[in-house]
Design a protein around this motif. Sequence first.
Motif, PDB file in Angstrom:
ATOM      1  N   UNK A 162       0.806  -1.325   0.134  1.00 53.37           N
ATOM      2  CA  UNK A 162      -0.507  -0.248   0.241  1.00 53.37           C
ATOM      3  C   UNK A 162       0.701   1.113  -0.308  1.00 53.37           C
ATOM      4  N   UNK A 163       2.473   0.935  -0.005  1.00 53.27           N
ATOM      5  CA  UNK A 163       3.099   2.351  -0.501  1.00 53.27           C
ATOM      6  C   UNK A 163       2.270   2.944  -2.068  1.00 53.27           C
ATOM      7  N   UNK A 164       2.323   4.465  -1.869  1.00 55.55           N
ATOM      8  CA  UNK A 164       1.996   4.907  -3.064  1.00 55.55           C
ATOM      9  C   UNK A 164       3.275   5.754  -3.885  1.00 55.55           C
ATOM     10  N   UNK A 165       3.491   5.623  -5.503  1.00 54.62           N
ATOM     11  CA  UNK A 165       3.816   6.361  -5.848  1.00 54.62           C
ATOM     12  C   UNK A 165       4.155   7.385  -6.255  1.00 54.62           C
ATOM     13  N   UNK A 166       5.485   8.115  -5.624  1.00 56.50           N
ATOM     14  CA  UNK A 166       5.221  10.182  -5.486  1.00 56.50           C
ATOM     15  C   UNK A 166       5.374   9.953  -6.869  1.00 56.50           C
ATOM     16  N   UNK A 167       4.335  11.561  -7.340  1.00 52.57           N
ATOM     17  CA  UNK A 167       4.890  11.721  -8.500  1.00 52.57           C
ATOM     18  C   UNK A 167       6.233  12.690  -8.315  1.00 52.57           C
ATOM     19  N   UNK A 168       6.650  12.531  -9.922  1.00 54.07           N
ATOM     20  CA  UNK A 168       8.165  12.615 -10.157  1.00 54.07           C
ATOM     21  C   UNK A 168       8.042  14.077 -11.372  1.00 54.07           C
ATOM     22  N   UNK A 209      10.552   6.210  -6.260  1.00 56.64           N
ATOM     23  CA  UNK A 209       9.922   6.847  -4.878  1.00 56.64           C
ATOM     24  C   UNK A 209       8.899   6.424  -4.294  1.00 56.64           C
ATOM     25  N   UNK A 210       8.947   6.450  -3.639  1.00 58.27           N
ATOM     26  CA  UNK A 210       7.289   5.832  -2.624  1.00 58.27           C
ATOM     27  C   UNK A 210       6.707   6.619  -1.742  1.00 58.27           C
ATOM     28  N   UNK A 211       5.586   6.351  -0.832  1.00 55.35           N
ATOM     29  CA  UNK A 211       5.378   7.396   1.027  1.00 55.35           C
ATOM     30  C   UNK A 211       4.628   6.503   1.031  1.00 55.35           C
ATOM     31  N   UNK A 212       4.046   6.529   2.226  1.00 53.21           N
ATOM     32  CA  UNK A 212       3.171   5.774   2.891  1.00 53.21           C
ATOM     33  C   UNK A 212       2.902   6.266   3.922  1.00 53.21           C
TER      34      UNK A 212
END
Length: 184
Positions: free
Chosen positions: A152-158, A169-172
């Motif tokens: 359930x990590x979300x892909x960061x916008x690049x 990059x991912x974020x949670x």
Amino acid sequence: MVEPIPDEELEYVTLHEGVDVNSFSCCSKPEEIDLEEFLKEDALRCQNRFFSVTRVVFWGETLVGYFTLVTDCIEKEEMIRGDRIKGYKYRFYPAIKIARLAVHDNYRHRGIGTNMLIEIFSIVGGITENVGCRILTVDSKPTSVEFYEKSDFRRALVNPEDPPKDTIPFYFDILHIIKARKSL
């Protein structure tokens, strides 16, 4: 199919001088060589200089994995608009980064990575009792993208104008973990 290793059989130890890391191997994929080299050559030095903290994971006497945590931040613009925290007026969110996470080649697909992630969630949840932090970040190797997406990590916008990187990059957002800890 190999049996998963239950979390209660894993022991998490903060890296120290007495831990022998030489038996650890995670180089079955060329892009993971730096993960093994970091543990064997740099992790303890970085920890002693307060740049990072590495925890090694044992199953019995066998070193089966490790992870390293550092402080970080993520820019609001790197998060999906719906994930941005309403009312937060600053440009960056404080974060903890999974700087490294690796499982020994012989113990892959046995649940160790997932168990380490659960341990990381627990550590970060505990940190929030003393330090403001809401986001967990990671720069994933391409071979680990599926693992983080399943977790359930979300892909960061690049920014498309930024030069391409070797990682994704991912974020949670750990808010639900923080709330769960407080309700115990």
